[in-house]
Motif scaffolding. Structure first.
Motif, short mmCIF file in Angstrom:
data_model
loop_
_atom_site.label_atom_id
_atom_site.label_comp_id
_atom_site.label_asym_id
_atom_site.label_seq_id
_atom_site.Cartn_x
_atom_site.Cartn_y
_atom_site.Cartn_z
N ARG A 1 0.82 -1.22 0.00
CA ARG A 1 0.00 0.00 0.00
C ARG A 1 0.85 1.27 0.00
O ARG A 1 0.34 2.36 -0.13
CB ARG A 1 -0.92 0.03 1.22
CG ARG A 1 -2.03 -0.98 1.14
CD ARG A 1 -2.69 -1.17 2.49
NE ARG A 1 -3.72 -2.19 2.42
CZ ARG A 1 -4.96 -1.96 2.01
NH1 ARG A 1 -5.34 -0.76 1.68
NH2 ARG A 1 -5.84 -2.94 1.96
N LEU A 2 2.14 1.08 0.20
CA LEU A 2 3.03 2.24 0.21
C LEU A 2 3.77 2.33 -1.13
O LEU A 2 3.79 1.38 -1.91
CB LEU A 2 4.04 2.12 1.35
CG LEU A 2 3.46 2.00 2.75
CD1 LEU A 2 4.57 1.86 3.78
CD2 LEU A 2 2.58 3.20 3.09
N GLN B 1 8.71 5.10 -0.26
CA GLN B 1 8.38 4.97 1.17
C GLN B 1 8.92 3.67 1.73
O GLN B 1 9.43 3.62 2.86
CB GLN B 1 6.86 5.03 1.37
CG GLN B 1 6.29 6.42 1.25
CD GLN B 1 4.76 6.39 1.30
OE1 GLN B 1 4.12 5.50 0.74
NE2 GLN B 1 4.17 7.37 1.96
N TYR C 1 11.62 3.71 4.78
CA TYR C 1 11.28 3.12 6.06
C TYR C 1 12.39 2.18 6.53
O TYR C 1 12.80 2.22 7.68
CB TYR C 1 9.94 2.40 5.95
CG TYR C 1 9.43 1.85 7.25
CD1 TYR C 1 9.56 2.59 8.43
CD2 TYR C 1 8.84 0.60 7.34
CE1 TYR C 1 9.10 2.10 9.64
CE2 TYR C 1 8.38 0.10 8.54
CZ TYR C 1 8.51 0.86 9.68
OH TYR C 1 8.06 0.36 10.88
N ASP D 1 15.36 3.85 8.07
CA ASP D 1 15.23 4.18 9.49
C ASP D 1 15.38 2.95 10.37
O ASP D 1 15.99 3.00 11.43
CB ASP D 1 13.87 4.84 9.75
CG ASP D 1 13.81 6.22 9.14
OD1 ASP D 1 14.75 6.99 9.37
OD2 ASP D 1 12.85 6.50 8.42
N LEU D 2 14.80 1.84 9.91
CA LEU D 2 14.91 0.62 10.70
C LEU D 2 16.36 0.18 10.83
O LEU D 2 16.76 -0.38 11.85
CB LEU D 2 14.09 -0.50 10.06
CG LEU D 2 12.57 -0.30 10.10
CD1 LEU D 2 11.87 -1.35 9.27
CD2 LEU D 2 12.07 -0.35 11.54
N ASN E 1 8.62 7.14 12.13
CA ASN E 1 8.35 6.66 10.79
C ASN E 1 7.43 5.46 10.76
O ASN E 1 6.66 5.31 9.81
CB ASN E 1 9.66 6.36 10.06
CG ASN E 1 10.23 7.64 9.51
OD1 ASN E 1 9.67 8.21 8.60
ND2 ASN E 1 11.30 8.13 10.12
N SER E 2 7.47 4.65 11.80
CA SER E 2 6.50 3.56 11.88
C SER E 2 5.11 4.18 11.98
O SER E 2 4.15 3.70 11.38
CB SER E 2 6.77 2.69 13.10
OG SER E 2 8.06 2.14 13.03
N MET F 1 4.21 5.60 8.46
CA MET F 1 3.94 4.54 7.48
C MET F 1 2.60 3.89 7.75
O MET F 1 1.83 3.61 6.85
CB MET F 1 5.02 3.45 7.55
CG MET F 1 6.37 3.90 7.10
SD MET F 1 6.31 4.46 5.41
CE MET F 1 7.07 6.04 5.57
N ALA G 1 -0.09 6.13 6.65
CA ALA G 1 -0.20 6.14 5.19
C ALA G 1 -0.90 4.88 4.69
O ALA G 1 -1.68 4.92 3.74
CB ALA G 1 1.19 6.24 4.56
#
Ligand SMILES: Nc1ncnc2c1ncn2[C@@H]1O[C@H](COP(=O)(O)OP(=O)(O)OP(=O)(O)O)[C@@H](O)[C@H]1O
Ligand SMILES: [Mg+2]
Lengths: 326, 265
Positions: free
Chosen positions: A102-103, A107, A111, A114-115, B16-17, B20, B23
């Motif tokens: 869905r992203l 994105q 993501y 960051d993880l 960010n989690s 996301m 979204a």
């Protein structure tokens, strides 16, 4: 210091079946394996379904614990030093799963940046670079659900590179891709290796391993049968030639008669649409074609060729016919 | 990495989690539907029952309770299904392979769902005002707002703790059903806990929604008691839930590594 050092590694899965009377079943997925991959190497692990490829990849990726044995990656213990190690490993499992559909593509990789705790300043420059590398710059802001399989797989590659890892663990990176998309992925993998990254790659396609890898290990039923260069693997069958017979509807008893031929080394039957293609391995220069055709006299034969053995034939000889069940 | 850098990185992961998850949710119809429709139905039911029983003075109580039920529902559902969703999309394994801890990721995602569920409170007030003409007057707006935020934090952390059950089971759907009703009955969201037997009182105290309901009720002007004790309880509970969560998720990560992932469903 080798990039990957595996000693005496065994992994046993325990599963239980039945609700009331629980039965324990043990599956030995890896059986006392030893393996060394040097830094900067492009190393291939070849094996049929259920050989233990994914199990080994997961253990190297620190997300699965060994039952016994030692595993060191970049000098770190994959069991106890997993937090540090994870920063330096890029992990990819083939197939369409493992993305947020869905992203958007962008994105998704942001993501994971960051993880993996990549500093924001680096993320800014690296995301467009990676999108460029995998050829997704134009489509990066569309949702992943609209991507083709090849695009998803390329996004996976970008995702696993976002923290600039030293070692890439790629489990069947071209799984389910058409030949063109698969070739693109292989091109990217080769480029990454040229940049100095160590690549550990699993596959069940011989030509992929042949095209990419400097060394290959053949894994079957949890055991390593051989570790060497692809050409050394081919040498296993250097003294052979292969008679390839394309025919229609050969009955089982005739195939069995062929199999019983005293000078036949190995035989495998490939079914392609309505045709059968028999690959018959015989000693080089033995000129058995006429004898084979004699056995097949009742069967409609469309084409007969004699050819040099390939890596595939070597692999079949090593693993047995189940090697090609995909 | 220094501790400070590592903390900053963790906060970025939460942020960010959060983003996301938001979204993704925006594209989910069922999420919006549950979030918007449920509070309306609960308000109609609870306020309707109080009116019918000749207790219109309990209308505001009913509205706040319905709002909290809405928040709690959205929270528990989504906390449970976050893990399930990661499982389905095959991303759970990749999350486990990163240096970030699963708990931090899930906290960000749950917080995101929880703050979306704040809308539930507004919807219930609106329903109350439009259908039953309950005035929108809140005696202590600041207290109400602080109470809402603290309730949100406590609900999120409680959702996380209960979420551990979902990580380990395939029956996430059934599990939400089983846990949902007892918790909001024990928390006095449907009728005051004073109507429940005395032995249930300690259970109510251990549950954040009871204190949330109390704090919001007091701030709205339902009673004159001081707000502070309820606020303190919410903070203490949120911290306790968070600590339980930390221990539980560490254990879960270990189990996942030993068993070969939480991938099967
Ligand atoms: N979580 C699990 N629980 C129980 N058994 C498992 C589990 N994962 C794998 N196995 C078993 O371990 C063996 C090795 O599996 P693995 O997935 O590593 O093989 P593979 O070489 O990756 O196969 P494929 O080519 O199909 O991907 C198989 O017999 C498989 O059924
Ligand atoms: Mg596999």
């Amino acid at each position: 210091m080798p990039a990957i050092l595996v000693e005496n590694l065994t992994r046993i899965y325990e599963t239980t079946t039945g609700v009331i009377r629980r039965k324990k079943k043990e599956i030995t997925a890896l059986d006392e394996i030893d393996l060394t991959v040097e830094a900067g190497e492009l190393f291939g692990l070849l094996g049929p379904n259920g050989a233990g490829k994914t199990t080994l990849t997961k253990i190297l990726a620190t997300i699965l614990l060994p039952t016994s044995g030692t595993v060191r990656v970049l000098g770190m213990d994959a069991v106890a030093q997993e937090k540090e190690l994870r920063h330096r490993l890029g992990i990819l499992f083939g197939g369409e799963r493992g993305l947020y559909w869905r992203l958007t593509g962008r994105q998704n990789i942001q993501y994971f940046a960051d993880l993996y705790r990549v500093p924001p300043a680096e993320v800014k420059s690296r995301v467009p670079e990676l999108l460029e590398l995998v050829g997704l710059s134009d489509r990066a802001d569309e949702r992943v659900e609209g991507y083709s399989r090849g695009m998803k797989q390329r996004l996976h590659v970008a995702r696993c590179l976002i923290h600039d890892p030293d070692v890439l663990l790629l489990d069947e990176p071209t799984l389910g891709l058409d030949p063109v998309a698969a070739r693109e992925i292989r091109g990217i993998i080769r480029g990454l290796n040229d940049q100095g990254k160590t690549v550990f790659l699993t596959s069940h396609y011989m030509f992929e391993i042949d095209a990419l890898c400097e060394r290959v290990a053949v894994l079957n039923k949890g055991k390593i049968l051989m570790v060497d260069t692809p050409s050394a693997l081919k040498d296993l069958v250097a003294d052979l030639e292969v008679v390839e017979i394309e025919c229609l509807g050969a009955p089982a008893n005739v195939l069995e008669d062929l199999r019983q031929h005293p000078r036949l080394q190995d035989m495998r039957v490939e079914t392609r649409e309505h045709k059968q293609i028999l690959h018959l391995q015989a000693p080089a220069g033995s000129e058995l074609v006429q004898e084979f055709l004699q056995i097949l006299k009742e069967v409609r034969v469309e084409k007969v060729i004699t050819r040099q053995p390939t890596l595939e034939d070597a692999y079949v000889r090593l693993v047995g016919e189940e090697a090609l069940h995909i | 990495m220094t501790h400070l850098q590592s903390l900053a990185a963790s906060i970025r992961v939460i942020q960010n989690s959060y983003k996301m998850q938001m979204a993704e949710n925006v594209t989910r119809n069922t999420f919006q539907f549950t979030l918007a429709l449920q509070p309306v139905l609960f308000t109609l039911l609870s306020v309707g029952i109080y009116r019918f029983a000749g207790k219109p003075d309990l209308s505001l109580y009913g509205i706040i309770g319905s709002g909290l039920i809405g928040m709690w529902n959205a929270n528990l559902w989504t906390s449970g299904f976050i893990v399930q969703g990661e499982r389905w999309s095959g991303t759970l394994e990749l999350l486990l392979a990163t240096p970030s801890s699963l708990m931090v990721v899930l906290f960000g995602k749950s917080l995101s769902n929880a703050s979306a569920s704040l809308g539930a409170i507004f919807i219930t007030f609106l329903t109350g005002a439009l259908v039953f003409r309950v005035p929108l007057a809140i005696e202590d707006p600041l207290g109400f707002f602080v109470g809402l935020i603290l309730t949100l934090l406590a609900l999120t952390t409680l959702g996380l703790v209960l979420g551990t059950l979902f990580v380990l089971t395939r029956a996430a759907g059934n599990m939400t059903q089983v846990l949902n009703y007892p918790i909001f009955i024990l928390s006095g969201l449907t009728f005051p806990i004073t109507t429940l037997p005395l032995w249930t009182r300690p259970l109510s105290w251990a549950l954040a929604p009871s204190w949330g309901s109390q704090a919001l009720g007091q701030a709205a002007g339902l009673s004159d008691e001081a707000l502070m004790p309820a606020f303190l309880w919410l903070i203490v509970l949120a911290l306790i839930y968070f600590l339980i969560g930390l221990v539980a998720y560490r254990r879960i990560e270990r189990i996942a590594r030993a068993k070969g992932g939480l991938q099967e469903f």
